[in-house]
Design an enzyme around this catalytic site. Structure first.
Site, mmCIF file in Angstrom:
data_model
loop_
_atom_site.group_PDB
_atom_site.id
_atom_site.type_symbol
_atom_site.label_atom_id
_atom_site.label_comp_id
_atom_site.label_asym_id
_atom_site.label_seq_id
_atom_site.Cartn_x
_atom_site.Cartn_y
_atom_site.Cartn_z
ATOM 1 C CG ASN A 1 -43.244 -5.633 -31.933
ATOM 2 O OD1 ASN A 1 -42.229 -6.031 -32.371
ATOM 3 N ND2 ASN A 1 -44.197 -4.995 -32.338
ATOM 4 C CE LYS B 1 -43.091 -1.537 -32.141
ATOM 5 N NZ LYS B 1 -44.246 -0.237 -32.321
ATOM 6 C CG HIS C 1 -46.907 -4.302 -35.725
ATOM 7 N ND1 HIS C 1 -46.641 -2.936 -36.180
ATOM 8 C CD2 HIS C 1 -46.890 -4.486 -34.450
ATOM 9 C CE1 HIS C 1 -46.555 -2.434 -35.015
ATOM 10 N NE2 HIS C 1 -46.659 -2.989 -34.256
ATOM 11 C CD GLU D 1 -44.337 -0.268 -35.646
ATOM 12 O OE1 GLU D 1 -43.447 -1.117 -35.627
ATOM 13 O OE2 GLU D 1 -44.671 0.578 -34.821
ATOM 14 C CD GLU E 1 -50.005 -3.806 -31.506
ATOM 15 O OE1 GLU E 1 -49.400 -3.758 -30.312
ATOM 16 O OE2 GLU E 1 -49.562 -3.529 -32.620
ATOM 17 N N GLY F 1 -46.561 3.684 -29.822
ATOM 18 C CA GLY F 1 -45.678 4.352 -29.754
ATOM 19 C C GLY F 1 -45.925 5.841 -29.571
ATOM 20 C CB SER G 1 -49.059 3.666 -25.431
ATOM 21 O OG SER G 1 -48.208 4.428 -26.446
HETATM 22 P P1 PGA Z 1 -46.027 0.696 -28.076
HETATM 23 O O1 PGA Z 1 -45.985 -0.468 -29.462
HETATM 24 O O2 PGA Z 1 -46.039 -0.586 -26.989
HETATM 25 O O3 PGA Z 1 -44.593 1.064 -28.391
HETATM 26 O O4 PGA Z 1 -47.081 1.515 -28.350
HETATM 27 C C1 PGA Z 1 -46.867 -1.355 -29.317
HETATM 28 C C2 PGA Z 1 -46.793 -2.388 -30.840
HETATM 29 O O5 PGA Z 1 -46.296 -1.704 -31.941
HETATM 30 O O6 PGA Z 1 -46.801 -3.609 -30.666
#
Ligand code: PGA
Length: 257
Positions: free
Chosen positions: A15, A17, A100, A102, A171, A177, A216
């Site tokens: 992803n 982003k 997601h 976000e 997640e 993140g 992460s």
């Molecule tokens: P990350 O993000 O691996 O940077 O923690 C995962 C995601 O949001 O899909």
């Protein structure tokens, strides 16, 4: 419910982003494409919308699939700024992420919106990757299963007829993140709960569905996470922006025991 996973093929989705530009997208696609030759069907990337055509041009026939990070809940029409499921199909997308965290927290995607988007994705022939997960406050309040249950129960009615044409991603919001990762045992517990909840919600394909862990994931923790019986791969954010790291995570998934 720890379902036998022999028939569930590993899947790792990157992803990206809202990162990068055309030059960095081009370089990352080239790196993933070159390194994934021995991993057919394992790796997929979700670049920003403007680079999906580039992904289609660079990845066609490579064994690496591509998809979108979101999809409109509407089919077609006067919805300024939206991108329809049919447009994503035109761009050769296999997947689209839906829900997601976000999107849920920054853009107000509700469970009902996630259901509408999932419905549109399925109707157009895309595989929805439905993302679920609890916040830190919810985990600390002992509400993890209640939150997952609410998010899963919302989508069960639309996933019932999808067979194995859908993917779920667990997640935990507190792990996205942040550098904090769910322990393998925490991930397994959540995945087993999600699979069982899908089954009890009438999704008969639940034992065969791929459940990805996200939050992460790095080359250093991927092997242990993917070694869990109900963890079938990963949804990778930050580490998917470095081809070598992403490929190393893909190899960990492909080699999971
Ligand atoms: P990350 O993000 O691996 O940077 O923690 C995962 C995601 O949001 O899909």
């Amino acid at each position: 419910m720890a379902a036998p996973r022999a028939r569930r093929e590993a899947l790792v989705l990157g992803n990206w982003k809202m990162n990068g530009d055309a030059a960095s997208a081009e370089a990352l696609l080239a790196g993933v494409q070159a390194g994934a030759r021995d991993l057919p069907g394992v790796a997929g990337v979700c670049p920003p919308y403007p680079y999906l055509a580039l992904a289609a041009a660079r990845l066609a026939g490579s064994g690496v699939a591509w998809g979108a990070q979101d999809v409109s809940a509407f089919e077609d029409g006067a919805y300024t700024g939206e991108v329809s499921a049919r447009m994503l199909v035109d761009l050769g997308c296999t997947w689209t992420l839906v829900g997601h965290s976000e999107r849920r927290t920054l853009f107000g995607d509700t469970d009902a919106e996630v259901v509408r988007k999932t419905t549109r994705a399925l109707a157009a022939g895309l595989v929805p990757v439905v993302c679920v997960g609890e916040t830190l406050a919810e985990r600390e309040a002992g509400a993890t299963e209640a939150v997952l249950a609410r998010q899963i129960d919302a989508v069960c009615p639309v996933l019932r007829d999808a067979g194995e044409r859908c993917v779920l991603a667990y997640e935990p919001v507190w792990a996205i993140g942040t550098g904090l990762t769910a322990s393998p045992a925490q991930a397994q517990a959540a995945h087993a709960f999600i699979r069982a909840r899908l089954a009890s919600g009438g999704v008969v394909a639940a034992p065969g569905l791929r459940l990805l862990y996200g939050g992460s994931v790095k080359p250093s923790n991927a092997v242990e996470l993917f070694g869990q019986p109900d963890v079938d791969g990963g949804l990778i954010g930050g580490a998917s922006l470095v081809a070598a790291d992403f490929l190393s995570i893909c190899r960990a998934a492909a080699g999971r025991s």
